[in-house]
Enzyme design. Structure first.
Site, PDB file in Angstrom:
ATOM      1  N   GLU A  76      96.036 -25.572 -35.861  1.00  0.00           N
ATOM      2  CA  GLU A  76      97.273 -26.641 -35.946  1.00  0.00           C
ATOM      3  C   GLU A  76      98.074 -26.337 -37.191  1.00  0.00           C
ATOM      4  OE1 GLU A  76      94.792 -29.792 -37.465  1.00  0.00           O
ATOM      5  OE2 GLU A  76      92.935 -29.231 -35.696  1.00  0.00           O
TER       6      GLU A  76
ATOM      7  N   GLU B  58      90.274 -29.864 -30.093  1.00  0.00           N
ATOM      8  CA  GLU B  58      89.750 -30.358 -30.158  1.00  0.00           C
ATOM      9  C   GLU B  58      90.394 -32.213 -30.302  1.00  0.00           C
ATOM     10  OE1 GLU B  58      89.805 -29.713 -34.657  1.00  0.00           O
ATOM     11  OE2 GLU B  58      89.708 -28.076 -35.214  1.00  0.00           O
TER      12      GLU B  58
END
Length: 909
Positions: free
Chosen positions: A334, A426
């Site tokens: 991320e 995720e």
């Protein structure tokens, strides 16, 4: 200690592509559908306004959060489409929501402009027939003119790289990747993050609700980070991974990497210590930490600090490798969001860090069990195809949103120009597998985050019914439906390979050649690999022994078949020659350890790795012994030695003398005697010498030389040990010119007795030679000794220039003149007080009835601290004269100071 990372509630982390195209999508030349906004269905406060700049002279204004707009669109065939929304923001750029058929499709922007401008959302899947496009408010007022819809043609959305980026990946790792390639686009591998592993709370909840167990276990290397370990954190994630792998499952690891402790801000983070959330940018002291400087070479210490953290994670990956556990490793995730420190300095520093980690783990540590999962969340953060096996996206779309997140899937495929497996690494909500396959955007696997994102009584993020649907879908791969991944074929080719030997013994440094044979008889590409390159390396079958130990040499075919030869590397005998060290060393008084170089052919061996050195008899002058013994990759020994000789001499003083010189050198306690050489030639040719056979004296006067001539002088020590004499190096050569005249024949005047002052005392000396006064510092120099304390002082007059020789004179330094400080009358007595002198041994008080001190009497005070006394038993009403002086005893001789000025006193009756 339980730790759950709170993920950023990125409702629109799955923002659709706002670019104009994709590596796998392009515009299809056919009719573009156009829908005017005023013809759609309005909701809330949305209203139609007259607008001359709009295409139909009207537009729809969105004035508050209640506003909605929807339009039924009809397409002739199912497929991917791009939707362009022509709008403009009010006051600033605005971002609002787009959904299709009830599912989130991303966001679009409205530029702050007087004209209507297009914002494009790519990769929207529309089914044949009617579909509903809907706009809802997210942030900011805007006006909508119209939308257009264009068909996009799609190549295969499930393109995967043929091989892993690590060409030396282990067989188990290749087999896992081969399976993932085979099911990509056909099945979805179920995954769940669970700290407790196979028997953790999340796995138990899923099993209870669905009857199935996830095929993939998600774990975190976070607690192995040095910053956390230093603060008492512990982890058993590696043990959980090994357990799950042995149960037949797939393991993935992320790494919430705490920045090293020294870079954390002071204070707390919402009451928690900073290290607890040390991976967040907000907890990092940016004045101390710059990833840009670390990765561009400006901060090498910072780079080494980060790499030492990677070293610790390498140890855990090595444990997994030793247990034959392949790992889908997902570091630096991320990044483009910026909330983690590895993304705070932008994409360039981030990509360099990713590449550095890859190179360290793959090339330095030779870890062969890693499948590299990149999860940077934006194409311009992609480090390159050569560093990535799988592209991941983390999407938390809100609550109960089961859409396939197709636009984000297609955006991920656009990162690689050649195609990579794409996974939902995720997720906050499960996605409906049926919708994903209908849209032709089925993720390779998903990894639902732990805690509240898993099955819960509130069913906040995913309803129980959806968990049951997904885990029991024909598209789902669960633990029970996984094949045996340890034997899964890497290809359909059944060609076998064998080696001409299954075991070999090789001496360190030597090489052997292994020959591979394949059953088909056709030319095959054989990949060679060593299990331990510190023991043996291999290239094209040539095995080179690099260290003592055992290594497995594997020859592999593209189909995954392999053959192994176990190679045992034995130590090599030390060479018989190739030893170098100094043959002599100068005496130091301490143990001498020479620098030793050992060569095996052209190779320089490493001390304390390949050999050790033991030196004995290495303190005193004489012969020292050296023993060199093999160690590590070498065995055997070599003996030799060197001489310890007297240390190099130093000439401390060289003075001219009449037809000679005086030389003083450093006395060496280890010396038996000394050699003094002197010559009229600077190269010491034709030198005369003096051989002194005693350690003392360490000075010598040479006489009988030619006057007014330059001589060169050097000195060395020698030491007799047994029957052998060891000579030290000659001192540096010094020169001196002999004197023309003998100053000892000169007369000296001006020397007199002096009184003690507490300071060095000199004399006003006159030196005359044949009646001519000589000049100080030109014809002679003076030096004093013992000229500060009471006693005999020495002045030495040393010839200089044309004058040679030394005249020694002495003079006396007596105690200083005394002073009577107080004299008072008493009955038939008087009291006297004088100045105490620290240099005095004692005092004498003299008194008489006449000023000439005829027939005077004396009182001696032997305590130098007594500086007053009373003289009694005198005549009453009588006048007395009094005086005092000090005396000092030096080596049995008394030196008296001058009498004080006399004073008188008349006694009382």
């Amino acid at each position: 200690m339980k730790f759950n990372i709170k993920k950023v509630a990125a409702t629109f982390l799955s923002v659709a592509m706002l670019t104009t195209g994709s590596a796998q999508l392009s515009v299809f030349a056919q009719q573009t559908l156009k829908y005017e906004a005023e013809n759609g269905t309005l909701g809330g406060s949305a209203y139609i306004q007259t607008d001359s700049s709009a295409s139909g002279s009207r537009s729809v204004r969105f004035s508050d959060s209640s506003c909605t707009w929807s339009q039924t669109v009809t397409v002739s065939e199912s497929g991917y489409y791009k939707i362009k929304l022509y709008s403009r923001g009010e006051g600033s750029n605005k971002i609002n929501n787009l959904s299709v058929n009830g599912s989130n499709a991303g966001t679009f922007s409205s530029a702050n402009s007087s004209a209507y401008k297009a914002s494009t959302v790519n990769g929207i899947y529309l089914k044949k027939g009617q579909n509903t496009v809907k706009i809802t408010m997210s942030w900011g007022y805007f006006s909508l003119d119209y939308i257009t819809i264009e068909k996009m043609s799609s190549s295969n959305a499930y393109t995967a790289a043929e091989n892993l980026v690590d060409p030396y990946a282990s067989q188990s790792t290749q087999r896992l990747y081969s399976y993932m390639k085979d099911v990509y686009g056909k099945k979805v591998i179920t995954g769940q993050y669970c700290d407790g592993g196979l028997n953790g709370a999340e796995f138990k909840a899923i099993k209870s609700a669905t009857g199935q167990t996830p095929a993939m276990l998600g774990l975190d290397f976070m607690r192995y980070t040095p910053c956390r370990v230093q603060n008492g954190d512990t982890s058993d994630a590696v043990e959980k991974a090994i357990e799950f792998s042995r149960a037949g499952g797939i393991v993935t690891f992320c790494w919430h990497w705490n920045v090293p402790d020294k870079y954390l801000l002071s204070g707390t983070d919402g009451g928690n210590p900073r290290w607890w959330g040390g991976f967040y940018t907000k907890n990092v002291d940016r004045s101390k930490f710059s990833l840009t400087k670390i990765m561009n070479g400006s901060d090498p210490k910072g780079y080494n600090t980060l790499m030492s953290d990677v070293d610790e994670i390498a140890k855990q990956l090595k444990r997994l490798s030793d247990a034959d556990v392949p790992v889908l490793f997902r570091p630096l995730h991320e990044a483009s969001g910026g909330w983690f420190w590895w993304g705070a300095d932008g994409s360039e520093a981030y990509k360099k860090l990713w590449q550095a980690i890859y190179n360290k783990l793959t090339n330095e540590y030779k870890l062969d069990n890693i499948i590299w999962v990149w999860n940077g969340q934006a194409a311009n953060w992609y480090p390159g195809d050569e560093y990535v096996d799988i592209i991941g996206e983390d999407i938390y779309p809100g609550t109960r949103d089961y859409s396939a997140q197709s636009s984000k899937y297609l955006e991920a495929t656009d990162c690689s120009p050649n195609g990579k497996i794409v996974a939902l690494t995720e997720n906050g909500c499960l996605f409906d597998l049926d919708k994903a396959f209908d849209a032709n955007t089925a993720w390779s696997y998903f990894g639902t985050w732990s805690g509240e994102f898993c099955i819960s009584s509130s069913e906040k993020y995913t309803e129980k019914s959806m968990w049951q649907k997904v885990y029991n879908s024909d598209y789902a791969v669960t633990l029970s439906s996984l094949p045996d991944l340890k034997s899964y074929p890497i290809s359909d080719d059944n060609t076998q390979i064998t080696l001409d030997s299954t075991s070999k013994e090789v001496t360190y440094g030597d090489s052997i050649t292994l020959k591979a044979s394949v059953t088909s008889g056709t030319t095959q590409t054989v990949t060679w690999k060593s299990s331990n390159t510190a023991v043996a390396t291999v290239k094209d079958g040539v095995v080179t022994a690099t260290g003592k130990g055992t290594a497995k040499i594997t020859a592999s075919l593209p189909n995954g078949r392999s053959a192994v030869c176990t190679v045992k590397v034995t130590a090599k005998k030390l060479p018989t020659s190739g030893y170098s060290y100094a043959s002599t060393a100068q005496y130091t008084g301490s143990a001498i350890i020479p620098t030793v170089t050992v060569k095996d052919g052209s190779k320089v061996l490493r001390q304390n790795i390949d050999y050790r050195v033991i030196v004995t008899n290495n303190v005193k002058i004489g012969h020292a012994n050296i023993t060199i013994s093999g160690m590590g990759n070498y065995y055997g020994s070599y003996t030799g030695g060197f001489d310890i000789i007297p240390a190099k001499q130093t000439i401390q003083k060289l003075e001219t003398r009449y037809k000679g010189f005086f030389v003083d050198w450093a006395q060496k306690g280890s010396a038996t005697g000394y050699d003094i050489q002197y010559s009229t030639s600077a190269n010491m040719s034709g030198a005369a010498s003096k051989h002194l056979t005693a350690n003392k004296p360490d000075k010598l006067t040479i006489s009988g030389l030619t006057a007014d001539k330059t001589y060169y002088v050097r000195v060395r020590s020698y030491t007799n040990v047994g029957s052998k004499t060891y000579y030290g190096p000659w001192s540096d050569i010094k020169s001196i010119k002999t004197a023309k005249y003998d100053i000892t024949k000169a007369s000296v005047s001006g020397i007199s007795t002096k009184a003690y002052t507490g300071k060095a005392i000199t004399q006003n000396i006159t030196v005359k030679y044949n009646g001519t006064a000589l000049k100080n510092e030109t014809d002679y120099t003076t030096s004093y000794s013992n000229n500060k304390k009471i006693g005999k002082a020495i002045v030495k007059i040393t010839g200089k220039g044309k004058y040679g020789g030394v005249i020694t004179k002495t003079f006396t330094i007596n105690p200083a003149k005394q002073e009577i400080q107080k004299l008072t009358s008493k009955s038939k007595a008087f009291f006297v007080d004088w100045a105490q002198k620290g240099s005095a041994t004692g005092y004498e008080i003299q008194y008489a009835t006449n000023s000439k001190f005829t027939n005077a009497k004396k009182v001696t005070i032997t305590n130098n601290k007594t500086d007053k006394t009373t003289i009694s038993k005198l005549s009453g009403n009588k006048k007395y004269y009094v005086r005092v002086h000090s005396y000092t005893t030096v080596n049995g001789t008394k030196y008296y100071g001058a009498w004080s000025v006399s004073k008188s006193v008349t006694t009382k009756k």
